[in-house]
Design a protein around this motif. Structure first.
Motif, PDB file in Angstrom:
ATOM      1  N   GLN A   1       0.836  -1.199   0.000  1.00  0.00           N
ATOM      2  CA  GLN A   1       0.000   0.000   0.000  1.00  0.00           C
ATOM      3  C   GLN A   1       0.873   1.253   0.000  1.00  0.00           C
ATOM      4  O   GLN A   1       1.845   1.347   0.740  1.00  0.00           O
ATOM      5  CB  GLN A   1      -0.910   0.015   1.220  1.00  0.00           C
ATOM      6  N   GLY A   2       0.511   2.197  -0.850  1.00  0.00           N
ATOM      7  CA  GLY A   2       1.251   3.451  -0.939  1.00  0.00           C
ATOM      8  C   GLY A   2       2.372   3.418  -1.967  1.00  0.00           C
ATOM      9  O   GLY A   2       2.918   4.451  -2.311  1.00  0.00           O
ATOM     10  N   GLY A   3       2.716   2.239  -2.455  1.00  0.00           N
ATOM     11  CA  GLY A   3       3.758   2.121  -3.463  1.00  0.00           C
ATOM     12  C   GLY A   3       3.181   2.272  -4.862  1.00  0.00           C
ATOM     13  O   GLY A   3       1.968   2.166  -5.076  1.00  0.00           O
ATOM     14  N   SER A   4       4.050   2.545  -5.809  1.00  0.00           N
ATOM     15  CA  SER A   4       3.665   2.639  -7.213  1.00  0.00           C
ATOM     16  C   SER A   4       4.654   1.812  -8.015  1.00  0.00           C
ATOM     17  O   SER A   4       5.865   1.991  -7.884  1.00  0.00           O
ATOM     18  CB  SER A   4       3.700   4.102  -7.670  1.00  0.00           C
ATOM     19  N   PHE A   5       4.125   0.906  -8.837  1.00  0.00           N
ATOM     20  CA  PHE A   5       4.960  -0.057  -9.550  1.00  0.00           C
ATOM     21  C   PHE A   5       4.614  -0.040 -11.026  1.00  0.00           C
ATOM     22  O   PHE A   5       3.464  -0.231 -11.407  1.00  0.00           O
ATOM     23  CB  PHE A   5       4.763  -1.456  -8.951  1.00  0.00           C
ATOM     24  N   ARG A   6       5.610   0.192 -11.866  1.00  0.00           N
ATOM     25  CA  ARG A   6       5.394   0.292 -13.307  1.00  0.00           C
ATOM     26  C   ARG A   6       5.734  -1.036 -13.977  1.00  0.00           C
ATOM     27  O   ARG A   6       6.779  -1.629 -13.723  1.00  0.00           O
ATOM     28  CB  ARG A   6       6.240   1.406 -13.901  1.00  0.00           C
TER      29      ARG A   6
END
Length: 182
Positions: free
Chosen positions: A57-62
């Motif tokens: 939660q709170g992370g961003s993954f491309r």
């Protein structure tokens, strides 16, 4: 229906529906090179996954999606690569560039079904991995045990070092901290 038309149609459907079926946890990223990429023999685009719960939660993954031969779509699954440093048993950020670095059964050629699978299926499978990591089928040599898993995920998101690997701070986490400060 021609293959190029089918892949374009499937992509546009994904772009239209991704935020609703993912409950706002995923979005298609369009860059300057996307139009060029779609006119060549391969079809490529990126998706950001931003889990709203669980240890990530709170992370961003491309993730990069690539169909190397449009004529094979949808008979073969796309190559999906995580472009963000991540501590996850089913995603190997140290893997080669020419194949998927995500281990989820739907992407196996033996499981993939042209009648039942599409880009939406892939995004849903990625979201599933963020909530249900599979330690029994680990791909990453760095993350292969659930011992202290949630604590190690947090260390990786902050940009810490785990088993000699230095993770870059996660941009989603950094943006969340900046929003809290302002």
């Amino acid at each position: 229906m021609g293959t190029t038309h089918r892949i374009t149609k499937d992509f546009h459907r994904l772009a239209r529906t991704i935020e609703s079926f993912s409950d706002g946890q995923a979005k298609v990223i369009l860059g300057d090179d996307d139009e060029k990429d779609r006119t060549e023999t391969f079809f490529r685009f990126e998706v950001d996954i931003m889990p709203n719960g669980g240890p990530y939660q709170g992370g961003s993954f491309r993730f990069e999606f690539c169909v190397e031969k449009e004529c094979q779509w949808p008979r073969e699954p796309p190559i999906i690569r995580c472009l963000t440093d991540i501590y996850h048993p089913n995603i190997d950020h140290l893997d080669r560039d020419d194949c998927s670095n995500v281990c989820v059964s739907v992407l196996d050629r033996d499981v993939w079904s042209a009648d039942q699978c599409d880009f939406e299926t892939c995004v849903q499978a990625l979201l599933f991995l963020f909530y249900q990591p599979n330690f029994d089928d680990a791909l990453s040599p760095v993350c292969c045990s659930d011992e202290h898993f949630q604590e190690l995920v947090q260390i990786s998101l902050k940009g810490g070092t785990i088993d000699g690997f230095q993770f870059r701070p996660n941009k989603g986490r950094i943006n969340n901290i900046l929003e809290e400060i302002t």
